[in-house]
Scaffold this motif. Structure first.
Motif, PDB file in Angstrom:
ATOM      1  N   LEU A 225     -43.738  22.301   1.405  1.00  0.00           N
ATOM      2  CA  LEU A 225     -43.545  20.934   1.883  1.00  0.00           C
ATOM      3  C   LEU A 225     -42.225  20.842   2.630  1.00  0.00           C
ATOM      4  N   LEU A 226     -42.269  20.341   3.852  1.00  0.00           N
ATOM      5  CA  LEU A 226     -41.059  20.053   4.615  1.00  0.00           C
ATOM      6  C   LEU A 226     -40.993  18.558   4.873  1.00  0.00           C
ATOM      7  N   GLY A 227     -39.937  17.926   4.370  1.00  0.00           N
ATOM      8  CA  GLY A 227     -39.761  16.496   4.568  1.00  0.00           C
ATOM      9  C   GLY A 227     -38.756  16.216   5.673  1.00  0.00           C
ATOM     10  N   ILE A 228     -39.127  15.328   6.607  1.00  0.00           N
ATOM     11  CA  ILE A 228     -38.148  14.795   7.552  1.00  0.00           C
ATOM     12  C   ILE A 228     -37.288  13.838   6.735  1.00  0.00           C
ATOM     13  N   HIS A 229     -36.029  14.165   6.560  1.00  0.00           N
ATOM     14  CA  HIS A 229     -35.199  13.558   5.523  1.00  0.00           C
ATOM     15  C   HIS A 229     -34.467  12.311   6.018  1.00  0.00           C
ATOM     16  N   GLY A 230     -34.830  11.172   5.453  1.00  0.00           N
ATOM     17  CA  GLY A 230     -34.087   9.948   5.734  1.00  0.00           C
ATOM     18  C   GLY A 230     -34.551   9.199   6.960  1.00  0.00           C
ATOM     19  N   LEU A 231     -35.873   8.961   7.078  1.00  0.00           N
ATOM     20  CA  LEU A 231     -36.363   8.090   8.150  1.00  0.00           C
ATOM     21  C   LEU A 231     -36.082   6.646   7.740  1.00  0.00           C
ATOM     22  N   ASN A 232     -34.836   6.239   7.960  1.00  0.00           N
ATOM     23  CA  ASN A 232     -34.356   4.963   7.433  1.00  0.00           C
ATOM     24  C   ASN A 232     -34.206   3.876   8.490  1.00  0.00           C
ATOM     25  N   THR A 233     -34.257   4.255   9.759  1.00  0.00           N
ATOM     26  CA  THR A 233     -34.037   3.286  10.840  1.00  0.00           C
ATOM     27  C   THR A 233     -35.097   3.473  11.915  1.00  0.00           C
ATOM     28  N   PRO A 234     -35.348   2.426  12.702  1.00  0.00           N
ATOM     29  CA  PRO A 234     -36.302   2.570  13.804  1.00  0.00           C
ATOM     30  C   PRO A 234     -35.917   3.681  14.780  1.00  0.00           C
ATOM     31  N   GLN A 235     -34.625   3.849  15.031  1.00  0.00           N
ATOM     32  CA  GLN A 235     -34.182   4.890  15.954  1.00  0.00           C
ATOM     33  C   GLN A 235     -34.544   6.274  15.430  1.00  0.00           C
TER      34      GLN A 235
ATOM     35  N   GLY B 230     -44.000  15.994   5.621  1.00  0.00           N
ATOM     36  CA  GLY B 230     -43.902  14.607   5.176  1.00  0.00           C
ATOM     37  C   GLY B 230     -42.588  14.008   5.613  1.00  0.00           C
ATOM     38  N   PHE B 231     -42.238  12.877   5.016  1.00  0.00           N
ATOM     39  CA  PHE B 231     -40.939  12.268   5.299  1.00  0.00           C
ATOM     40  C   PHE B 231     -40.423  11.587   4.055  1.00  0.00           C
ATOM     41  N   SER B 232     -39.098  11.524   3.967  1.00  0.00           N
ATOM     42  CA  SER B 232     -38.452  10.768   2.895  1.00  0.00           C
ATOM     43  C   SER B 232     -37.773   9.564   3.525  1.00  0.00           C
ATOM     44  N   THR B 233     -37.636   8.493   2.758  1.00  0.00           N
ATOM     45  CA  THR B 233     -37.103   7.272   3.336  1.00  0.00           C
ATOM     46  C   THR B 233     -36.444   6.381   2.304  1.00  0.00           C
ATOM     47  N   HIS B 234     -35.358   5.737   2.745  1.00  0.00           N
ATOM     48  CA  HIS B 234     -34.722   4.648   2.012  1.00  0.00           C
ATOM     49  C   HIS B 234     -34.810   3.374   2.852  1.00  0.00           C
ATOM     50  N   GLY B 235     -35.693   3.386   3.841  1.00  0.00           N
ATOM     51  CA  GLY B 235     -35.760   2.300   4.815  1.00  0.00           C
ATOM     52  C   GLY B 235     -36.549   1.095   4.323  1.00  0.00           C
ATOM     53  N   ALA B 236     -36.626   0.097   5.189  1.00  0.00           N
ATOM     54  CA  ALA B 236     -37.360  -1.123   4.889  1.00  0.00           C
ATOM     55  C   ALA B 236     -38.855  -0.823   4.790  1.00  0.00           C
ATOM     56  N   THR B 237     -39.550  -1.612   3.990  1.00  0.00           N
ATOM     57  CA  THR B 237     -40.984  -1.385   3.785  1.00  0.00           C
ATOM     58  C   THR B 237     -41.748  -1.402   5.099  1.00  0.00           C
ATOM     59  N   GLU B 238     -41.422  -2.332   5.976  1.00  0.00           N
ATOM     60  CA  GLU B 238     -42.104  -2.416   7.265  1.00  0.00           C
ATOM     61  C   GLU B 238     -41.954  -1.122   8.057  1.00  0.00           C
ATOM     62  N   LEU B 239     -40.771  -0.537   8.015  1.00  0.00           N
ATOM     63  CA  LEU B 239     -40.530   0.724   8.726  1.00  0.00           C
ATOM     64  C   LEU B 239     -41.339   1.861   8.104  1.00  0.00           C
ATOM     65  N   ILE B 240     -41.385   1.907   6.782  1.00  0.00           N
ATOM     66  CA  ILE B 240     -42.167   2.942   6.099  1.00  0.00           C
ATOM     67  C   ILE B 240     -43.634   2.837   6.496  1.00  0.00           C
ATOM     68  N   GLU B 241     -44.139   1.619   6.559  1.00  0.00           N
ATOM     69  CA  GLU B 241     -45.542   1.421   6.929  1.00  0.00           C
ATOM     70  C   GLU B 241     -45.796   1.838   8.374  1.00  0.00           C
ATOM     71  N   ARG B 242     -44.823   1.648   9.257  1.00  0.00           N
ATOM     72  CA  ARG B 242     -44.971   2.106  10.637  1.00  0.00           C
ATOM     73  C   ARG B 242     -45.073   3.629  10.684  1.00  0.00           C
TER      74      ARG B 242
ATOM     75  N   VAL C  40     -32.709  16.536   7.870  1.00  0.00           N
ATOM     76  CA  VAL C  40     -32.527  15.255   8.562  1.00  0.00           C
ATOM     77  C   VAL C  40     -32.955  15.381  10.015  1.00  0.00           C
ATOM     78  N   PRO C  41     -33.540  14.322  10.581  1.00  0.00           N
ATOM     79  CA  PRO C  41     -33.931  14.366  11.991  1.00  0.00           C
ATOM     80  C   PRO C  41     -32.708  14.287  12.896  1.00  0.00           C
ATOM     81  N   THR C  42     -32.817  14.900  14.056  1.00  0.00           N
ATOM     82  CA  THR C  42     -31.732  14.892  15.032  1.00  0.00           C
ATOM     83  C   THR C  42     -32.303  14.584  16.406  1.00  0.00           C
ATOM     84  N   ALA C  43     -31.442  14.108  17.300  1.00  0.00           N
ATOM     85  CA  ALA C  43     -31.881  13.842  18.674  1.00  0.00           C
ATOM     86  C   ALA C  43     -32.297  15.134  19.364  1.00  0.00           C
ATOM     87  N   ASN C  44     -31.669  16.238  18.980  1.00  0.00           N
ATOM     88  CA  ASN C  44     -31.987  17.539  19.557  1.00  0.00           C
ATOM     89  C   ASN C  44     -32.845  18.325  18.564  1.00  0.00           C
TER      90      ASN C  44
END
Length: 393
Positions: A116-126, A154-166, A90-94
């Motif tokens: 393969l290393l996935g940034i886990h859970g890019l679900n929000t803009p933050q 790579g990244f994994s996501t449960h986020g909105a489609t618009e966010l995934i496309e960004r 999972v991504p962290t601020a630090n």
């Protein structure tokens, strides 16, 4: 087994991946000595059967409890260059915490590197911003790549489609793990975007989140004939060449067998799928009505634009599945996670909704006048005991 080019990674990845969410002992870290031998033997049997049938992509995550440490007891027994191993952090601020967590994963897996290393859970803009910013987690992952600890990012996501496309448009990732299957095709534009960027596409949980297809409703069993719902969904997904691999998440070695029935059908997908797709659509229209079926999703506000954060699109979708295909258990599993799923499954259930306040945000919906009542109906049909995410249990 059949294989597909996993985007610009150039990896030849099996069309089925051995996901690590269902065979581990615990969703929480526990001392290795507390892991029962019976559970470990089962996990190792799953991995051996996976490799026997040509599924050499083993996928897990730091957030999957004992999955990594249990895999670390079996994966080093196989030739390393014959495995494709993915873990996710999972991504962290630090970013130092991110790097520390990754090394914990690598130690657990008893490997020198992961493919393969996935940034886990890019679900929000933050979370996306924290990942992509200068000095953020993406740069930490790229340093690990330079050090030979990671091959592709790579990244994994449960986020909105618009966010995934960004995230895809940043052109910083080699692959994406996302949800897309017959009952939820909303992320198709993101898959197309991934294709334009030559990214690998991994489908998350098509058998579980894709409809509890290991235990399908009798109606779904009937409608998918002559295939099982599980094989139908596999074939539907893999009939699209933009999709490269589906996560199976086998809990026991025998669970691979039904999935393998998909492989000889792939070349005949254009012949096999149309009558089943037509039958499913006709059955849904018969119960839901053609007008609702074709337009229920139009003009709906997102959960963060709704009083009480009621997730109207998700609730109406679950109601549709419950009515059209008798997918009551699936509907209950997902509906009762609302309010408990955090950014992995955001929004709240339709408890004690205020009709007047809802109408104020439904002005763009052609069905505004009936939606408040349908939300109440969905709550009566699907509501009940709160459900937690697996990692919280």
């Amino acid at each position: 087994m059949k294989y597909r080019r996993f985007g610009r990674t150039e990896l030849e990845i099996p069309v089925f991946s051995c996901g690590g969410m269902r065979y581990q002992y615990s969703w929480k870290d526990v001392p290795p000595g507390e892991i029962p031998e019976e559970n470990q033997r089962n996990l190792e049997a799953v991995i051996r059967r996976s490799l026997d049938v040509g599924i050499n992509h083993i996928e897990t995550a730091r957030g999957y409890g004992t999955s990594e440490i249990q895999l670390g007891r079996i994966l080093p027994q196989f030739p390393r260059d014959e495995l494709i191993v993915q873990t996710k952090v999972v991504p962290t601020a630090n970013p130092r915490e991110f790097r520390k967590t990754f090394h914990h994963s690598l130690d657990n897996l008893k490997l020198d590197y992961v493919d393969l290393l996935g940034i886990h859970g890019l679900n929000t803009p933050q979370l996306l911003e924290e990942t992509l910013r200068p000095g953020g987690c993406l740069q930490a992952a790229q340093r690990l790549q330079q050090e030979g600890k990671v091959r592709y990012i790579g990244f994994s996501t449960h986020g909105a489609t618009e966010l995934i496309e960004r995230a895809i448009a940043s052109d910083q990732f080699d692959y994406v793990n996302l949800h897309w299957y017959y009952i939820n095709q909303g992320n198709w534009s993101a898959i197309e975007a991934a294709r334009r960027h030559d990214m690998g596409v991994f489908i998350i949980s098509p058998s579980n989140k894709g409809g509890l297809l290991y235990q399908p409703s009798p109606r779904l069993l009937e409608l998918c004939q002559p295939l099982s719902p599980l094989v139908f969904n596999n074939l539907f997904c893999l009939s699209h060449p933009q999709v490269h691999t589906l996560s199976l998440g086998a809990a026991r070695p025998e669970e691979f067998e039904e999935h393998l029935k998909t492989l000889p059908l792939l070349e005949r997908a254009d012949e096999i799928l149309p009558p089943i797709l037509e039958r499913l659509e006709t059955a849904a229209i018969a119960r839901l009505g053609e007008e609702w079926y074709s337009s229920w999703f139009k003009g709906l506000p997102e959960y963060d634009q709704t009083p009480g954060e009621v997730n109207i699109p998700v609730i109406l979708w679950l109601r549709n599945l419950a009515i059209a295909y008798d997918m009551i258990e699936y509907g209950k599993m997902r509906y009762n996670l609302l309010g408990n799923g955090g950014h992995w499954f955001p929004g709240k259930p339709a408890k004690n909704v205020n009709r007047r306040s809802l109408l104020q945000v439904l002005h763009d919906s052609p069905h505004a006048h009936i939606i408040p009542d349908l939300l109440q109906e969905a709550d009566h049909l699907l509501g009940g005991r709160d459900v937690q995410r697996l990692s919280q249990q």
